[in-house]
Design a protein around this motif. Sequence first.
Motif, PDB file in Angstrom:
ATOM      1  N   GLN A 291       0.816  -1.388   0.306  1.00  0.00           N
ATOM      2  CA  GLN A 291      -0.185   0.228   0.054  1.00  0.00           C
ATOM      3  C   GLN A 291       0.718   0.954  -0.077  1.00  0.00           C
ATOM      4  OE1 GLN A 291      -2.860  -0.416   3.184  1.00  0.00           O
ATOM      5  NE2 GLN A 291      -3.798  -2.031   2.559  1.00  0.00           N
ATOM      6  N   GLN A 292       1.947   1.113   0.509  1.00  0.00           N
ATOM      7  CA  GLN A 292       3.244   2.356   0.681  1.00  0.00           C
ATOM      8  C   GLN A 292       3.373   2.872  -0.788  1.00  0.00           C
ATOM      9  OE1 GLN A 292       6.031   1.183   3.530  1.00  0.00           O
ATOM     10  NE2 GLN A 292       4.302   2.333   5.635  1.00  0.00           N
TER      11      GLN A 292
ATOM     12  N   GLN B 103       2.303   1.640  -3.556  1.00  0.00           N
ATOM     13  CA  GLN B 103       1.041   2.145  -4.432  1.00  0.00           C
ATOM     14  C   GLN B 103       0.798   3.684  -4.041  1.00  0.00           C
ATOM     15  OE1 GLN B 103      -0.315   0.969  -6.358  1.00  0.00           O
ATOM     16  NE2 GLN B 103       1.007  -1.178  -6.306  1.00  0.00           N
ATOM     17  N   ARG B 104       1.184   4.470  -2.303  1.00  0.00           N
ATOM     18  CA  ARG B 104       0.835   5.890  -3.116  1.00  0.00           C
ATOM     19  C   ARG B 104       2.023   6.892  -2.743  1.00  0.00           C
ATOM     20  NH1 ARG B 104      -0.857   4.417   3.751  1.00  0.00           N
ATOM     21  NH2 ARG B 104      -3.015   3.130   3.305  1.00  0.00           N
TER      22      ARG B 104
ATOM     23  N   ARG C 270       5.847  10.046   0.450  1.00  0.00           N
ATOM     24  CA  ARG C 270       5.363  11.642   0.923  1.00  0.00           C
ATOM     25  C   ARG C 270       6.757  12.281   0.342  1.00  0.00           C
ATOM     26  NH1 ARG C 270       4.415   8.451   6.701  1.00  0.00           N
ATOM     27  NH2 ARG C 270       3.270   6.808   6.389  1.00  0.00           N
TER      28      ARG C 270
END
Length: 251
Positions: free
Chosen positions: A243-244, A246-247, A250
């Motif tokens: 999931q990280q 895919q995002r 940051r």
Amino acid sequence: MKLNERSLAFYATCDSPADNSGFLYKRGERHTAYHRRWFVLKGNMLFYFEEPDSREPVGVIVLEGCNVELCDAAESFAFAIRFGGAKSRTYVLAADSQAAMESWVKSLSRASFDYMRLVVRELEKQLQEMSRGLAGGAGGSWKPKPLEPEQSRERLPALPAIPPKENGCAVWNNALGAERPPDTSGCASAGHDEEENPRPPPVPPRRRVSNGEAASVAESPSAFCRLHEHYSREVARLRQDWQQRQRGPRP
């Protein structure tokens, strides 16, 4: 040459193996007619019978001092056995086929003791030449030279490390690369590292019966719970890492 008829008859009909046997056509000595006879070759003696099951041979030809050669005759596939001397008889025989004629000519040509003597002399000569060649080339008996310890260590490849075993199962914690301290930082790289080098789950120990026969592995509810917790944590960690990624990073 004086021969015993009873001894010859016994030798011709005994169970000793024959060098060759079969039907041939034999030309008569006084008449030129051919008679079909059963021939048996044993050593340097060629026996001929009226039939294969006859008890005694009709005659015998001692194959010493003779030549076997092809000849022109009324019958096809004919060959002759010629002896040296002016008054010696020539035996004219004929086979049923070309292959049978060649087989008989080869067998009869090698049946005499003179031929065997020549073969033995030739073999002895070759053996002496081989013995002289080995003695002159090697200077005696040849023995393999043993390798020195340093050379043997250089030539042999290094064997891979094998993990130790407990109760017949490999201990995964002692495998290669397992001595690194675990990463407890909790960042995303930890999940990525475990994805490249995943840790195998703990293997339940084997239980053996007292009589020596291997028993089936008994999985208790506690062992199943531990496996379930281990895989659930690993799946959750991998899902969080996916999931990280895919995002994206940051800001």
